[in-house]
Motif scaffolding. Structure first.
Motif, mmCIF file in Angstrom:
data_model
loop_
_atom_site.group_PDB
_atom_site.id
_atom_site.type_symbol
_atom_site.label_atom_id
_atom_site.label_comp_id
_atom_site.label_asym_id
_atom_site.label_seq_id
_atom_site.Cartn_x
_atom_site.Cartn_y
_atom_site.Cartn_z
ATOM 1 N N ALA A 119 0.822 -1.218 0.000
ATOM 2 C CA ALA A 119 0.000 0.000 0.000
ATOM 3 C C ALA A 119 0.852 1.263 0.000
ATOM 4 C CB ALA A 119 -0.940 0.001 1.206
ATOM 5 N N THR A 120 2.088 1.173 0.484
ATOM 6 C CA THR A 120 2.962 2.353 0.489
ATOM 7 C C THR A 120 3.386 2.740 -0.920
ATOM 8 O OG1 THR A 120 5.000 1.044 0.741
ATOM 9 C CG2 THR A 120 3.864 1.727 2.763
ATOM 10 N N ALA A 121 3.207 1.829 -1.882
ATOM 11 C CA ALA A 121 3.562 2.107 -3.273
ATOM 12 C C ALA A 121 2.369 2.586 -4.092
ATOM 13 C CB ALA A 121 4.164 0.858 -3.924
ATOM 14 N N ASN A 122 1.224 2.734 -3.435
ATOM 15 C CA ASN A 122 0.006 3.202 -4.103
ATOM 16 C C ASN A 122 -0.169 4.696 -3.811
ATOM 17 O OD1 ASN A 122 -2.681 3.838 -4.845
ATOM 18 N ND2 ASN A 122 -3.281 1.693 -4.602
ATOM 19 N N LYS A 123 0.102 5.536 -4.799
ATOM 20 C CA LYS A 123 0.084 6.982 -4.594
ATOM 21 C C LYS A 123 -1.290 7.486 -4.167
ATOM 22 C CE LYS A 123 2.467 10.939 -6.587
ATOM 23 N NZ LYS A 123 3.213 11.447 -7.751
ATOM 24 N N GLU A 124 -2.324 6.868 -4.703
ATOM 25 C CA GLU A 124 -3.686 7.298 -4.357
ATOM 26 C C GLU A 124 -3.991 7.055 -2.885
ATOM 27 O OE1 GLU A 124 -8.330 6.401 -5.716
ATOM 28 O OE2 GLU A 124 -6.641 5.470 -6.769
#
Length: 254
Positions: A119-124
């Motif tokens: 989730a840390t790689a999901n900008k949204e």
């Protein structure tokens, strides 16, 4: 999935392949369970004295006296012992033996950590948590390992400014506020906002350098947990990894 590795001056040094953990399935339900499990594991048992309100000479008078049949003190008529009497026992007291820990299976907890890392790689998701990303080209941010040896607040401030995350630290500093309700009189007056999380392979002094910045947490990659990655059960925390921490992630939480 590839990502840039930045120097402490904010310049791109190289490009690396991220491990498969960053492609894990997003499971907010498991993340929430893992966070609640970690929080409830720290709950200190509390409860009433089992004999509270019962240390009395009160006895019932029986029927036929035209009074309520409640226990009354020996040399008087004052009611005692019963819950509705002044100084009486509690009807349903809190019991110290109650277990408040919400347990979670080991495989579920590891899955939750992998999902929170992804989730840390999901900008949204990161933006939805309220983090200020500004002109950041990618999340998470990966920085060279030399940052592990930085020991002063001044140096870390410059590094965070170069990496483009200092606006989020400012947001965390400005977001400190007084708690509503009685909690403010019980040792928790302020509510604080979470800022960036710094994940390192080893701590050679970076905790000393980063601890004075509002909202910043520093953790070694082996001690990573769902609560740090998803404060308040909300995934998508702005995270800074060192290059070696990313390499170690590939073999953890399987």
């Amino acid at each position: 999935m590839k990502a840039n590795v930045y120097s402490m001056e904010g310049e791109v040094k190289e490009e690396i392949e991220l491990p498969a953990i960053f492609n894990e399935e997003y499971r907010p339900d498991l993340i929430k369970r893992a966070v609640i499990s970690a929080q409830t594991a720290r709950v200190q048992p509390w409860g009433n004295d089992p004999e509270a309100g019962k240390r009395t000479s009160a006895k019932g008078w029986g029927s036929g006296r035209g009074t309520a049949r409640v226990p009354r003190i020996k040399n008087g008529s004052k009611a005692a012992f019963v819950p509705m009497a002044v100084g009486g026992r509690r009807a349903h007291p809190t019991r110290a033996e109650k277990n408040h820990h919400e347990k979670i299976n080991i495989k579920e907890r590891r899955f939750a950590i992998r999902s929170a890392v992804a989730a840390t790689a999901n900008k949204e998701l990161v933006e939805n948590r309220g983090h200020r990303l500004g002109d950041l080209e990618q999340v998470p941010i990966i920085v060279e390992d030399d940052i592990c040896s930085v020991k002063t607040t001044k140096q870390t401030r410059e590094i965070f400014q170069n990496l483009g995350v200092y606006d989020d630290i400012t947001r965390a500093k400005e977001g400190k506020r007084i708690r509503a309700g009685r909690g403010k009189t019980r040792g928790r007056k302020y509510k604080k906002v979470k800022g960036p999380l710094l994940v390192v392979s080893e701590d050679n002094g970076i905790k000393l350098g980063a601890r004075n910045h509002a909202g910043v947490d520093v953790v070694t990659v082996e001690n990573l947990n769902a609560e740090l990655l998803a404060p308040g059960t909300h995934p998508g925390r702005l995270t800074i990894f060192t290059k070696s921490a990313v390499e170690k992630l590939g073999g953890l939480f399987q």
